[in-house]
Structures are given as structure tokens and as C-alpha cells.
Design an enzyme around this catalytic site. Structure first.
Site, PDB file in Angstrom:
ATOM      1  N   TRP A 176      26.735  43.554  39.160  1.00  0.00           N
ATOM      2  CA  TRP A 176      28.187  43.265  39.517  1.00  0.00           C
ATOM      3  C   TRP A 176      29.024  43.576  38.624  1.00  0.00           C
ATOM      4  O   TRP A 176      30.260  43.069  38.229  1.00  0.00           O
ATOM      5  CB  TRP A 176      28.268  41.786  39.692  1.00  0.00           C
TER       6      TRP A 176
ATOM      7  N   GLY B 235      44.612  39.026  67.572  1.00  0.00           N
ATOM      8  CA  GLY B 235      43.588  40.125  67.792  1.00  0.00           C
ATOM      9  C   GLY B 235      43.969  41.165  66.637  1.00  0.00           C
ATOM     10  O   GLY B 235      43.067  41.726  65.853  1.00  0.00           O
TER      11      GLY B 235
ATOM     12  N   GLU C  18      35.017  36.353  37.657  1.00  0.00           N
ATOM     13  CA  GLU C  18      35.460  35.587  36.587  1.00  0.00           C
ATOM     14  C   GLU C  18      35.529  34.031  36.546  1.00  0.00           C
ATOM     15  O   GLU C  18      36.220  33.304  35.950  1.00  0.00           O
ATOM     16  CB  GLU C  18      36.889  36.242  36.255  1.00  0.00           C
TER      17      GLU C  18
END
Length: 390
Positions: free
Chosen positions: A166, A349, A372
């Protein structure tokens, strides 16, 4: 036009509103035509553009003789927050590019030797080097002390082995601030920090990671990666402290990015409510819409007050703001999710059609509630600080 009345709040010096308005003008011109089809290329372009315009100088300190490239002697938390709020309101990837230059080099600003600061920080400020912060691991995200990536001292170098995941800017960064276990003591006290250049032998990009709001993200692998002792940040065993200090500085700015997303969503919702015809009137004429708008505006102001209180306390009072920054991060990201969801509902929509601003905001806000420090972790931090005081 976004509401700027918050710039008149007493948290700010004269330089802050001026900077905000200059940045807003720059964003309208420089970010209007950024091509996001190639995320890596867009991020590189944005870092370069932010550097050339001087905005990245806000993310690093000036240094004792001005040699580190910063705009002011120390990193100014309120300026960081204004930067991120304004950039996020215009373009989420621009906010990301700015934030990672600060977070990715923050450990160098805090604990780097003079040689390391002078080698890396001016290039970060100029947009000539892309920075990354490598803390998380497959089994050590919120629980940083559980990290397994290790470094063993061998003569005048450390040998790194393990993985990080990550990692924002992974795959495009020129250097990584990496936190690894060096074993001086159990748990968090046995972690050290290093600056590792991207071309160091033994460092490889094991995987590029795709997420719902595209930005450069990767899993890193260290295989007998040799890093000189001179690349260590601070003393051995101080890595966890350095990581937490870095996150404390930048955590309030995550809240500010959420504010930027929320303010843009409110503006989009207002525009839509005034223009969308329904049952012989506009959506804005319906009391249910007015109630939603009232809630949205109130949540934004409440989160903004917490955010700029935390930044002001750090800048002006010079106090540790772990609790205040955690409150700001939690409140701003959670409320921004609600604000954006309500704004999207006003679009019907059209709100879920790929490429419209409110759909992009809906994807961008989701990650901020996790990275974080997830919301659940922020709650633990706040409670821990309260119990300490008690």
C-alpha cells in the site's frame, strides 16, 4: 465559486488567505486540462507543475540557511491544510501529488542528517524528485509495531529484507523513506528508518495495485538490499517515533483534503438542486433538499473548525496535537463521506455515471477514511489520549 468565508477565522495569519486565493487562481488555470488517462504520467506532471509553481516549497522546511528549499523556516500546518483543501476541491490527484511530497520526505525533514536534508529536500521542493513513505506491510497496517521487514547491520551498511505494501507513489518514486525492524528492543522500540533510493539493488516493485480512486500504489520487495548507515534517519531504534511524528504533522492535512472534497460536493449539489426541475419546481424548492443542504453545510463547518484548530495549535501553541489531529481526521473524513453521498443523491442516475465530478468525489473520499490511520484507529488514539490525561 466555493465559499471562502472560513479564511476570515482567527486561526490564520495574513499570509494564509493570500496564499489560498493565489493557489485557487493557479488551480483554475493549471488543473483544468490535466489528462488523467495515464495515472503515473499525470502524477509526474502534477509534481513537476506544483514544483515549478513553487507550491511544493510549503511541504518542506526552509532550513537554517535556506538550503533545504522550503518556503518558511518550519513546516506550517495551517498552510499544509489550506494547500490540501484547495487542491482537493479542484483535483484529487493534485492533492495526492502534493501530499506525498510532504509525507514522503517528512521523516527527512524531522530526523535527517544535514547531508540527507540538503541532498533530498531541495529536489522534493522543486518537483525534481518524487518521494514515498514506506511504512505499511501485508500484516502490519494500523498495528505498525507488528512489522516484519527487517534490516541487519553488516559493516557500514544495513541489509534489508521483507516487503512493504500500500505504498503511495510506489513504482514512480525516486526514493522511499522506509521503516524496518532493526531489533534494538522489542516491539516499536526496535524499528529504524532509512532513505532508500529507487534504483538501489535489491529493491524491486513486486506488484502495482489498482484502487477505486487511481493513484500510483505498489507493493515493494527488499531482497538483500544494502543501504549505507549514512542513509539512516536519526538513531537506531528511533524509527517508530519518527514515523509517528511525521504522521502527526500530516494527519490534520488529511482532514483538510476531505474538506476540499466535501466543499466541492456541496457546490455541485447546490448547482444541481437549483437547476434540476422536478414536479413543477426545482429540487432546491423541496424542503427535504433544503434540510439536506443545511446538514451538509453544518457538517463541513464543524469538521473545518476541528481541522484548523489542530493545525493552529501545532503552529501557534507549539504543542503536541495527537488527539486534536485524530479528532479532525475522523470527523472530516466521516462527514465528507456523508456530504458527498447526499450530493450524489441529488444527481439521481447521473451521479453514478463514470467521469462526472460527483462520481469521482464518491470514489476519492473512501480511501481517506482508511489511510494514515483508519477511523477506528483514530477513535482508539483519542481514547488513549483522554485516558492519559485522566
Amino acid at each position: 465559486m466555493s465559499d471562502t468565508s472560513w479564511l476570515d477565522w482567527p486561526f490564520f495569519d495574513e499570509r494564509h488567505p493570500e496564499m489560498a486565493r493565489e493557489l485557487d487562481d493557479w488551480c483554475r488555470k493549471a488543473l483544468a486540462e490535466v489528462d488523467h488517462s495515464d495515472t503515473d504520467a499525470a502524477c509526474r506532471h502534477l509534481v513537476k507543475a506544483l514544483g515549478q509553481a513553487g507550491w511544493l516549497r510549503v511541504a518542506v522546511p526552509q532550513g537554517p540557511d535556506g538550503s533545504w528549499g522550503g518556503r518558511w523556516p518550519q513546516i506550517d500546518s495551517r498552510a499544509l491544510c489550506i494547500m490540501r483543501e484547495t487542491l482537493a476541491r479542484h483535483d484529487g490527484l493534485a492533492d495526492f501529488a502534493f501530499a506525498m511530497q510532504g509525507l514522503g520526505s517528512g521523516a527527512i525533514s524531522i530526523a535527517g542528517s544535514d547531508e540527507l536534508r540538503q541532498r533530498y529536500l531541495p529536489r522534493v521542493a522543486a518537483g525534481e524528485a518524487i518521494a514515498a513513505f514506506a511504512l505499511s506491510e501485508p500484516d502490519a497496517g494500523s498495528d505498525v509495531a507488528a512489522m516484519a521487514c527487517e534490516a541487519v547491520l553488516d559493516g557500514d551498511s544495513y541489509v534489508l529484507n521483507g516487503e512493504k505494501t500500500w505504498i503511495s507513489n510506489g513504482g514512480i518514486a525516486d526514493f522511499y523513506c522506509v521503516f524496518v525492524r532493526t531489533g534494538e528492543a522489542p516491539g516499536a522500540r526496535g524499528i529504524s528508518a532509512f532513505v532508500v533510493d529507487a534504483d538501489t539493488p535489491g529493491l524491486e516493485i513486486a506488484e502495482r495495485i489498482d484502487v477505486i480512486a487511481p493513484h500510483p500504489l505498489a507493493r515493494l520487495r527488499f531482497n538483500q538490499c544494502r543501504v549505507p548507515v549514512s542513509q539512516r534517519l536519526g538513531e537506531a531504534g528511533q524509527g517508530f517515533k519518527i514515523a509517528m511524528m511525521t504522521l502527526d504533522i500530516f494527519r490534520a492535512s488529511v482532514a483538510a483534503a476531505a474538506l476540499g472534497f466535501a466543499r466541492r460536493a456541496l457546490q455541485e449539489g447546490l448547482d444541481r438542486a437549483r437547476s434540476r426541475r422536478m414536479f413543477g419546481q426545482t429540487l432546491a424548492d423541496l424542503q427535504i433538499t433544503q434540510a439536506a443542504l443545511g446538514d451538509m453545510a453544518t457538517e463541513i463547518d464543524a469538521a473545518a473548525l476541528l481541522t484548523y484548530r489542530a493545525a493552529w495549535m501545532r503552529d501557534v501553541k507549539g504543542v503536541r496535537t495527537t488527539r486534536e489531529a485524530a479528532m479532525a481526521k475522523m470527523a472530516a473524513t466521516e462527514s465528507a463521506q456523508r456530504v458527498i453521498d447526499r450530493a450524489l443523491q441529488m444527481f439521481g442516475g447521473l451521479g453514478v455515471m463514470s467521469g462526472v465530478p460527483i462520481e469521482r468525489l464518491y470514489r476519492e473520499i473512501r480511501a481517506l477514511r482508511i489511510y494514515e490511520g483508519a477511523t477506528e484507529v483514530q477513535r482508539l488514539i483519542i481514547a488513549r489520549e483522554l485516558l492519559k490525561e485522566a
